[in-house]
Motif scaffolding. Structure first.
Motif, PDB file in Angstrom:
ATOM      1  N   LYS A   5      -4.448  18.022  -1.968  1.00 55.40           N
ATOM      2  CA  LYS A   5      -3.100  17.730  -1.500  1.00 55.40           C
ATOM      3  C   LYS A   5      -2.309  17.003  -2.576  1.00 55.40           C
ATOM      4  O   LYS A   5      -2.840  16.173  -3.315  1.00 55.40           O
ATOM      5  CB  LYS A   5      -3.148  16.835  -0.253  1.00 55.40           C
ATOM      6  N   LYS A   6      -1.002  17.284  -2.603  1.00 55.72           N
ATOM      7  CA  LYS A   6      -0.089  16.529  -3.443  1.00 55.72           C
ATOM      8  C   LYS A   6       0.204  15.220  -2.726  1.00 55.72           C
ATOM      9  O   LYS A   6       0.165  15.144  -1.501  1.00 55.72           O
ATOM     10  CB  LYS A   6       1.188  17.314  -3.682  1.00 55.72           C
ATOM     11  N   ARG A   7       0.514  14.185  -3.513  1.00 59.67           N
ATOM     12  CA  ARG A   7       0.773  12.855  -2.956  1.00 59.67           C
ATOM     13  C   ARG A   7       2.229  12.466  -3.158  1.00 59.67           C
ATOM     14  O   ARG A   7       2.786  12.650  -4.230  1.00 59.67           O
ATOM     15  CB  ARG A   7      -0.127  11.820  -3.627  1.00 59.67           C
ATOM     16  N   VAL A   8       2.826  11.909  -2.108  1.00 59.83           N
ATOM     17  CA  VAL A   8       4.203  11.435  -2.172  1.00 59.83           C
ATOM     18  C   VAL A   8       4.267  10.013  -1.633  1.00 59.83           C
ATOM     19  O   VAL A   8       3.621   9.690  -0.629  1.00 59.83           O
ATOM     20  CB  VAL A   8       5.168  12.369  -1.402  1.00 59.83           C
ATOM     21  N   ARG A  13      -0.518  20.343   2.867  1.00 62.10           N
ATOM     22  CA  ARG A  13      -0.295  20.375   1.427  1.00 62.10           C
ATOM     23  C   ARG A  13       0.106  19.035   0.826  1.00 62.10           C
ATOM     24  O   ARG A  13      -0.015  18.836  -0.369  1.00 62.10           O
ATOM     25  CB  ARG A  13       0.776  21.413   1.113  1.00 62.10           C
ATOM     26  N   TRP A  14       0.622  18.113   1.645  1.00 63.28           N
ATOM     27  CA  TRP A  14       1.108  16.819   1.168  1.00 63.28           C
ATOM     28  C   TRP A  14       0.446  15.674   1.934  1.00 63.28           C
ATOM     29  O   TRP A  14       0.231  15.773   3.134  1.00 63.28           O
ATOM     30  CB  TRP A  14       2.621  16.713   1.360  1.00 63.28           C
ATOM     31  N   ASP A  43      -1.272   7.209  -8.862  1.00 68.50           N
ATOM     32  CA  ASP A  43      -0.447   8.352  -9.245  1.00 68.50           C
ATOM     33  C   ASP A  43       0.061   9.083  -8.011  1.00 68.50           C
ATOM     34  O   ASP A  43      -0.669   9.270  -7.040  1.00 68.50           O
ATOM     35  CB  ASP A  43      -1.250   9.337 -10.107  1.00 68.50           C
ATOM     36  N   ASP A  90       2.670  12.583  -7.023  1.00 66.72           N
ATOM     37  CA  ASP A  90       3.397  13.738  -7.543  1.00 66.72           C
ATOM     38  C   ASP A  90       4.899  13.507  -7.462  1.00 66.72           C
ATOM     39  O   ASP A  90       5.649  13.947  -8.323  1.00 66.72           O
ATOM     40  CB  ASP A  90       2.998  15.000  -6.769  1.00 66.72           C
ATOM     41  N   GLY A 102       4.443  10.995 -11.879  1.00 72.04           N
ATOM     42  CA  GLY A 102       5.217  11.499 -10.745  1.00 72.04           C
ATOM     43  C   GLY A 102       6.702  11.470 -10.965  1.00 72.04           C
ATOM     44  O   GLY A 102       7.230  10.625 -11.667  1.00 72.04           O
ATOM     45  N   LEU A 109      10.383  18.680  -0.223  1.00 74.49           N
ATOM     46  CA  LEU A 109       8.966  18.798  -0.585  1.00 74.49           C
ATOM     47  C   LEU A 109       8.444  20.217  -0.373  1.00 74.49           C
ATOM     48  O   LEU A 109       7.665  20.722  -1.186  1.00 74.49           O
ATOM     49  CB  LEU A 109       8.127  17.782   0.199  1.00 74.49           C
ATOM     50  N   GLU A 149       6.537  23.452  -3.386  1.00 74.23           N
ATOM     51  CA  GLU A 149       5.224  24.052  -3.286  1.00 74.23           C
ATOM     52  C   GLU A 149       5.138  25.374  -4.009  1.00 74.23           C
ATOM     53  O   GLU A 149       6.034  26.097  -4.209  1.00 74.23           O
ATOM     54  CB  GLU A 149       4.836  24.224  -1.812  1.00 74.23           C
TER      55      GLU A 149
END
Length: 138
Positions: free
Chosen positions: A2-5, A30-31, A73, A75, A95, A134, A138
């Protein structure tokens, strides 16, 4: 993976909490979203939790300081209030940093109905603009 926000606001009690919950609910495959504040309020606003619950989202939020995330970190780092955008420390981690601002529903004055409507409108706007942003990455 997963991407991180990370979603930042001043108090981490309304907008950033709703954004964290909405991202994890709507885009959770995904996030992975986290939220924090530059000056955490120490609580999550009850109307923010109620607005999320009305949308079918149970959120066990906790008002946290941005300092808790230093060195991690992400994204994307998103600021959702102008004060956080101006006072956010330089993000030293990996990021992209973007600002998607919303008025603070907790500052709305008026009847209980007007205050409630402000939280619902903010929730819906965050869902449209932040989740939409977001999803487009993707």
């Amino acid at each position: 993976m997963k991407k991180r926000v990370l979603v930042l606001c001043t108090g981490n009690s309304c907008r950033s909490q709703m954004a964290e919950a909405l991202i994890n609910h709507d885009l959770g495959e995904r996030w992975q979203a986290f939220s924090a504040g530059t000056q955490p309020a120490g609580y999550v606003h009850p109307l923010a939790l109620k607005a999320l619950a009305e949308a079918g989202i149970v959120h066990e939020g906790e008002s946290k300081s941005v300092e808790q995330f230093y060195g991690q970190d992400f994204d994307v780092v998103i600021t959702v209030c102008d004060d956080a955008a101006e006072n956010c420390p330089v993000w030293l981690g990996r990021g992209k940093r973007v600002h998607i601002g919303f008025p603070d529903p907790a500052k709305v004055e008026g009847t209980d109905e007007e205050k409630w409507r402000a939280f619902v409108q903010t929730r819906d706007a965050i869902r449209e603009r932040v989740c939409g942003y977001l999803a487009g990455l993707e």
